[in-house]
Structure formats: C-alpha cells, structure tokens
Motif scaffolding. Structure first.
Motif, PDB file in Angstrom:
ATOM      1  N   ALA A 184       0.836  -1.197   0.000  1.00 56.08           N
ATOM      2  CA  ALA A 184       0.000   0.000   0.000  1.00 56.08           C
ATOM      3  C   ALA A 184       0.873   1.249   0.000  1.00 56.08           C
ATOM      4  O   ALA A 184       1.844   1.350   0.766  1.00 56.08           O
ATOM      5  CB  ALA A 184      -0.921   0.011   1.218  1.00 56.08           C
ATOM      6  N   ALA A 185       0.527   2.206  -0.862  1.00 54.93           N
ATOM      7  CA  ALA A 185       1.281   3.460  -0.922  1.00 54.93           C
ATOM      8  C   ALA A 185       1.315   4.099   0.455  1.00 54.93           C
ATOM      9  O   ALA A 185       0.332   4.093   1.186  1.00 54.93           O
ATOM     10  CB  ALA A 185       0.639   4.401  -1.932  1.00 54.93           C
ATOM     11  N   GLY A 186       2.468   4.632   0.819  1.00 54.65           N
ATOM     12  CA  GLY A 186       2.638   5.213   2.147  1.00 54.65           C
ATOM     13  C   GLY A 186       3.571   4.357   2.982  1.00 54.65           C
ATOM     14  O   GLY A 186       4.558   3.810   2.476  1.00 54.65           O
ATOM     15  N   TRP A 187       3.269   4.217   4.262  1.00 50.81           N
ATOM     16  CA  TRP A 187       4.172   3.550   5.187  1.00 50.81           C
ATOM     17  C   TRP A 187       4.507   2.135   4.742  1.00 50.81           C
ATOM     18  O   TRP A 187       5.661   1.700   4.804  1.00 50.81           O
ATOM     19  CB  TRP A 187       3.583   3.537   6.598  1.00 50.81           C
ATOM     20  CG  TRP A 187       4.583   3.131   7.639  1.00 50.81           C
ATOM     21  CD1 TRP A 187       5.392   3.947   8.365  1.00 50.81           C
ATOM     22  CD2 TRP A 187       4.900   1.786   8.047  1.00 50.81           C
ATOM     23  NE1 TRP A 187       6.198   3.207   9.203  1.00 50.81           N
ATOM     24  CE2 TRP A 187       5.916   1.881   9.022  1.00 50.81           C
ATOM     25  CE3 TRP A 187       4.421   0.535   7.682  1.00 50.81           C
ATOM     26  CZ2 TRP A 187       6.455   0.764   9.638  1.00 50.81           C
ATOM     27  CZ3 TRP A 187       4.974  -0.597   8.290  1.00 50.81           C
ATOM     28  CH2 TRP A 187       5.974  -0.476   9.268  1.00 50.81           C
ATOM     29  N   ASN A 188       3.491   1.372   4.329  1.00 49.84           N
ATOM     30  CA  ASN A 188       3.730  -0.022   3.951  1.00 49.84           C
ATOM     31  C   ASN A 188       4.710  -0.140   2.790  1.00 49.84           C
ATOM     32  O   ASN A 188       5.632  -0.970   2.816  1.00 49.84           O
ATOM     33  CB  ASN A 188       2.403  -0.692   3.579  1.00 49.84           C
ATOM     34  CG  ASN A 188       1.539  -0.983   4.773  1.00 49.84           C
ATOM     35  OD1 ASN A 188       1.677  -2.005   5.435  1.00 49.84           O
ATOM     36  ND2 ASN A 188       0.628  -0.063   5.066  1.00 49.84           N
ATOM     37  N   GLU A 379       7.186   8.265  -2.968  1.00 49.85           N
ATOM     38  CA  GLU A 379       7.827   8.512  -4.262  1.00 49.85           C
ATOM     39  C   GLU A 379       8.045   7.277  -5.133  1.00 49.85           C
ATOM     40  O   GLU A 379       8.554   7.409  -6.239  1.00 49.85           O
ATOM     41  CB  GLU A 379       9.183   9.199  -4.026  1.00 49.85           C
ATOM     42  CG  GLU A 379       9.099  10.530  -3.290  1.00 49.85           C
ATOM     43  CD  GLU A 379       8.335  11.593  -4.070  1.00 49.85           C
ATOM     44  OE1 GLU A 379       8.254  11.480  -5.310  1.00 49.85           O
ATOM     45  OE2 GLU A 379       7.812  12.530  -3.437  1.00 49.85           O
ATOM     46  N   LEU A 380       7.666   6.098  -4.667  1.00 46.33           N
ATOM     47  CA  LEU A 380       7.944   4.888  -5.447  1.00 46.33           C
ATOM     48  C   LEU A 380       6.754   4.387  -6.255  1.00 46.33           C
ATOM     49  O   LEU A 380       6.889   3.452  -7.049  1.00 46.33           O
ATOM     50  CB  LEU A 380       8.416   3.757  -4.509  1.00 46.33           C
ATOM     51  CG  LEU A 380       9.715   4.018  -3.753  1.00 46.33           C
ATOM     52  CD1 LEU A 380      10.079   2.807  -2.912  1.00 46.33           C
ATOM     53  CD2 LEU A 380      10.853   4.376  -4.708  1.00 46.33           C
ATOM     54  N   THR A 381       5.599   5.005  -6.055  1.00 45.84           N
ATOM     55  CA  THR A 381       4.399   4.487  -6.736  1.00 45.84           C
ATOM     56  C   THR A 381       4.494   4.624  -8.254  1.00 45.84           C
ATOM     57  O   THR A 381       4.040   3.737  -8.986  1.00 45.84           O
ATOM     58  CB  THR A 381       3.142   5.210  -6.227  1.00 45.84           C
ATOM     59  OG1 THR A 381       3.286   6.616  -6.435  1.00 45.84           O
ATOM     60  CG2 THR A 381       2.925   4.939  -4.748  1.00 45.84           C
ATOM     61  N   ALA A 393      13.022   7.367  -9.872  1.00 47.50           N
ATOM     62  CA  ALA A 393      12.332   7.144  -8.604  1.00 47.50           C
ATOM     63  C   ALA A 393      13.269   7.361  -7.421  1.00 47.50           C
ATOM     64  O   ALA A 393      12.897   8.007  -6.428  1.00 47.50           O
ATOM     65  CB  ALA A 393      11.758   5.733  -8.563  1.00 47.50           C
ATOM     66  N   LEU A 394      14.476   6.839  -7.514  1.00 48.01           N
ATOM     67  CA  LEU A 394      15.439   7.021  -6.430  1.00 48.01           C
ATOM     68  C   LEU A 394      15.829   8.483  -6.283  1.00 48.01           C
ATOM     69  O   LEU A 394      15.996   8.990  -5.163  1.00 48.01           O
ATOM     70  CB  LEU A 394      16.667   6.158  -6.677  1.00 48.01           C
ATOM     71  CG  LEU A 394      16.432   4.642  -6.603  1.00 48.01           C
ATOM     72  CD1 LEU A 394      17.657   3.882  -7.085  1.00 48.01           C
ATOM     73  CD2 LEU A 394      16.059   4.221  -5.184  1.00 48.01           C
ATOM     74  N   ALA A 395      15.970   9.187  -7.400  1.00 48.55           N
ATOM     75  CA  ALA A 395      16.279  10.623  -7.343  1.00 48.55           C
ATOM     76  C   ALA A 395      15.139  11.383  -6.668  1.00 48.55           C
ATOM     77  O   ALA A 395      15.378  12.303  -5.873  1.00 48.55           O
ATOM     78  CB  ALA A 395      16.513  11.158  -8.753  1.00 48.55           C
ATOM     79  N   ASP A 396      13.899  10.998  -6.972  1.00 48.29           N
ATOM     80  CA  ASP A 396      12.748  11.648  -6.346  1.00 48.29           C
ATOM     81  C   ASP A 396      12.726  11.401  -4.841  1.00 48.29           C
ATOM     82  O   ASP A 396      12.402  12.302  -4.060  1.00 48.29           O
ATOM     83  CB  ASP A 396      11.447  11.122  -6.964  1.00 48.29           C
ATOM     84  CG  ASP A 396      11.249  11.572  -8.406  1.00 48.29           C
ATOM     85  OD1 ASP A 396      11.973  12.488  -8.851  1.00 48.29           O
ATOM     86  OD2 ASP A 396      10.374  11.003  -9.080  1.00 48.29           O
ATOM     87  N   VAL A 397      13.054  10.174  -4.443  1.00 46.56           N
ATOM     88  CA  VAL A 397      13.088   9.855  -3.012  1.00 46.56           C
ATOM     89  C   VAL A 397      14.123  10.713  -2.299  1.00 46.56           C
ATOM     90  O   VAL A 397      13.847  11.312  -1.250  1.00 46.56           O
ATOM     91  CB  VAL A 397      13.399   8.353  -2.799  1.00 46.56           C
ATOM     92  CG1 VAL A 397      13.699   8.084  -1.322  1.00 46.56           C
ATOM     93  CG2 VAL A 397      12.246   7.488  -3.258  1.00 46.56           C
TER      94      VAL A 397
END
Length: 407
Positions: A184-188, A379-381, A393-397
């Motif tokens: 699930a997007a977010g903490w999970n 940021e990984l969705t 994605a890693l750059a966004d994180v």
C-alpha cells in the motif's frame, strides 16, 4: 533471538534485548486481574490482533483505548499537547524513535514496578528505561502447503525462488494471483523498500544523514520489488496487512512476506479452507545471505507531558495488561512472539524465529529514518506503476528526503 543494539540517532543510542525465551514474569504486585484502576487513562495503539489483546485488558480495567492502524500519524502531535492527549502509546521502535527525538517520551526507570521487569522487556537509553517491550515482530514468508505440493517445489529461501513459485502456481491454475504483499502506498510501501534494501547489505546512509540509495543496490531493490508486484493483483498499491491477511483467508493468495503478528490469523484462515500454511524465514535476494526484512520490538512508551501520578498509573496498567492472565485467554499465546516469561512458543512464531536466526537486522533506528521512510512511501508508486525509471524514482526519493531534512 540475539541481543540487538539499535543504531545511533543524532544524539542517542537505543537498545533492547530480544531473546527467544524471555526472562522472569512481571512483578507479583501486578499479577492479579485489574490490579490497577485505569479510569481516566488513555492508550493509543495500532489495531492488529496482539495489541488488540493488550488493549482489551486495559479497557477491562477502565482505560480508554484508541485503536487505529494509522496511529503513527497521530502520536507526536498528541504527545506534544500539555497535558498529553494519551498517557501511553502501544507502539514500536519506529514510532518510539520519532516521539523520543522530539522529547515527548518519559523516563520510567524509577516508576514503581519497572525495576522488577526482566531485562528483556526494558528498552534503555543512556542507562535509563524509556519503554516496556512486550513482543518481537518481523515480516517473513508464509506459503500455503498445497501450493508447494501442487508445484513440487520446496519452501523458497530466496526471492528468486519466490518468483519461480508464484509463476508455477499460476501456471498450474491454482490462483490467478498467488503472490501478494503489503505494498500500500505510504508507510507499507516504504517498509517494503527498507526490507528489501536490508538484503543488499549496504548502508542506507553515509556521512551521518546523507542518503545512500542512488546506486546499484537501490536499483536492484526496486527491480526486485517490481518483479514481485508484477505477479500480484493490479491493486497491490492498496494492500496493507489487513488486505493481505484477507486474501489468505479468502483463498485468493497463498504466498506472502507478512508480519509475524499476523501468522496465527493466516494459519486459522488456511485451516478454515482445509489447507496448511507454512511459516519460514524472510527470503534473501541476489545471492546475499541477509533476510529481506527488519526486526522490531512492540511495546509501551509513555507521555512526558503528564503528572507523575498518571505516569505511575499508566506504567502499572501496562504491566498489569501484559501478564500471564492475558496470555492464557483465547488464542492470545499464539498472536505474537511475546517477551513475558509465561510465553510458550507456538507454530505461528516459527517464521519470526527463523528470520531472526538468519541474522535479520533491526529496523534502522535513526532520528532521520522517519523522513526517509516517508519519502520512500510517497515517491515509489510511479516506478511500480511503470510511469518512471528506477533511477528517477530514487532521485525523487532523495530529493523529498533532503527537503524534509532541511525543514
């Protein structure tokens, strides 16, 4: 389980002993049912079965109990109020660190009853007791035995083998989506990255707080997550622990790396369908030897912004709630890897013990880890949805993490 020492945050070092067989039972002064009047006290927690059992005990003694799977989003603001909105939080090492870094957690070393607790239940910081651990948790592999039997495959020990098992199960027509997970997007989702990252053996930070994920290890982590999610129901970005447990209970999935605190309910769900569910260690990845998971403690920490009298009552109620009487009720013994001496390990605990025995690291306990976890979850969705590259994605994180760090 081994004795674990958490990493340093910017100022402090948190440690807790997690042992396979816990030490002596709580102080006898709290051994009887409802030795403490909980009226006027309030406790915030998540809502998974083991903490529900503890909260039921506190509620029966008059305390107000709030149970919310998104409780982590409430904790710091609630504890910052004066007086605090809650006397205690039944949380975990990550939520404790976030609150403790803001000075919101009380020292309980000298509170009556704490000295009588076994060492394994005392979470210490600089020689002071700051929380009471009640259980150990980790995500680990759960697989329906009929999936293994129908495919002729052994219990996977690597994620590469998990992928092969999922493909074979689908090819055999057992399920459309035999593999599931807490994405699930977010903490999970953030936790799934953290788990997979551990299998690379690389540090997540260098030079203190500098992010260290824009590299081959980060790309390998994301690529394995994408391979796994490509075998899952397309709605995987909505799946939390409740959803994954439900899929096992409904028979729509049979392979997952899920929290040990859900193991007994998954076993019960399988039994209702006439199938056995096998518990195993979290898998490794890419030829490494470290399980792709993290070891956690769950337990009570207490608001600094409350009177000494309320603090003493809250601590006593926590000790009274997590006792042998609670363990003896219903299936409570099997809901967790409990820290109390009265705990007797059940088959549901096998996956946590196996994962710990294979050297799983503790969740990274740094004050800045929460900012990284939040950035990962947000940021990984797009990468997992096929809308951007792993590199982007890693750059966004890292950009989101750095922005949060600068605030």
């Amino acid at each position: 389980m081994a004795h674990l020492t958490h990493g340093r945050n910017t100022m402090k070092k948190i440690r807790i002993a997690l042992v396979a067989t816990s030490a002596a039972l709580f102080s006898a002064s709290y051994a009887s049912a409802c030795a403490v009047d909980g009226a006027g006290l309030s406790i915030l927690s998540a809502a998974f079965p083991a903490v529900e059992a503890l909260q039921d005990e506190s509620a029966a003694c008059g305390a107000a109990t709030e149970r919310d799977q998104e409780h982590k989003d409430k904790i710091n603001a609630a504890l910052a109020a004066n007086p605090s909105a809650y006397n205690a939080v039944l949380g975990a090492n990550s939520t404790f660190t976030a609150a403790n870094s803001e000075g919101l957690v009380a020292v309980i070393t000298d509170v009556p009853g704490v000295a009588d607790l076994p060492t394994s239940m005392k979470v210490e910081q600089d020689g002071e007791v700051v929380a009471i651990a009640v259980g150990a948790n980790a995500q680990h592999l759960m697989v329906r035995a009929d999936v293994l039997e129908a495919t002729g495959m052994d219990m996977p020990s690597t994620y590469e083998e998990v992928l092969a098992l999922a493909d074979a199960a689908k090819a055999a027509g057992l399920m459309e989506y035999p593999l599931t997970g807490t994405y699930a997007a977010g903490w999970n989702l953030g936790e799934e990255f953290v788990n997979m990252w551990q299998a690379t053996g690389e540090p997540m930070f260098v030079n203190g707080t500098e992010a260290n994920i824009q590299n081959d290890a980060g790309i390998a982590t994301l690529n394995m997550m994408k391979e796994l999610t490509s075998r899952m129901n397309p709605d995987f970005l909505t799946f939390n622990s409740d959803a994954v447990q439900a899929q096992f209970e409904q028979g729509t999935a049979g392979i997952a790396n899920l929290w040990g605190s859900r193991a007994q309910k998954v076993i019960d769900g399988g039994a209702a369908l006439g199938v056995e569910v096998v518990m195993g260690s979290a898998p490794t990845m890419g030829g490494g030897s470290t399980p792709a998971s993290t070891l956690w403690w769950d337990g009570y920490f207490f608001a600094a912004n409350q009177s000494e009298e309320d603090l003493a009552r809250a601590v006593a109620l926590a000790i009274d709630s997590a006792d042998a009487d609670m363990l003896a009720k219903g299936d409570n013994m099997s809901l967790f890897v409990w820290m109390m001496d009265a705990y007797e390990a059940t088959p549901a605990a096998a996956g946590v013990f196996a994962t710990a025995g294979n050297g799983v690291p503790a969740y990274p306990m740094y004050s800045h880890m929460g900012k990284m976890h939040t950035a990962l979850g947000a940021e990984l969705t797009e990468f997992l949805s096929g809308q951007e590259s792993a590199e982007q994605a890693l750059a966004d994180v890292v950009a989101a993490y750095n922005a949060a760090l600068a605030e």
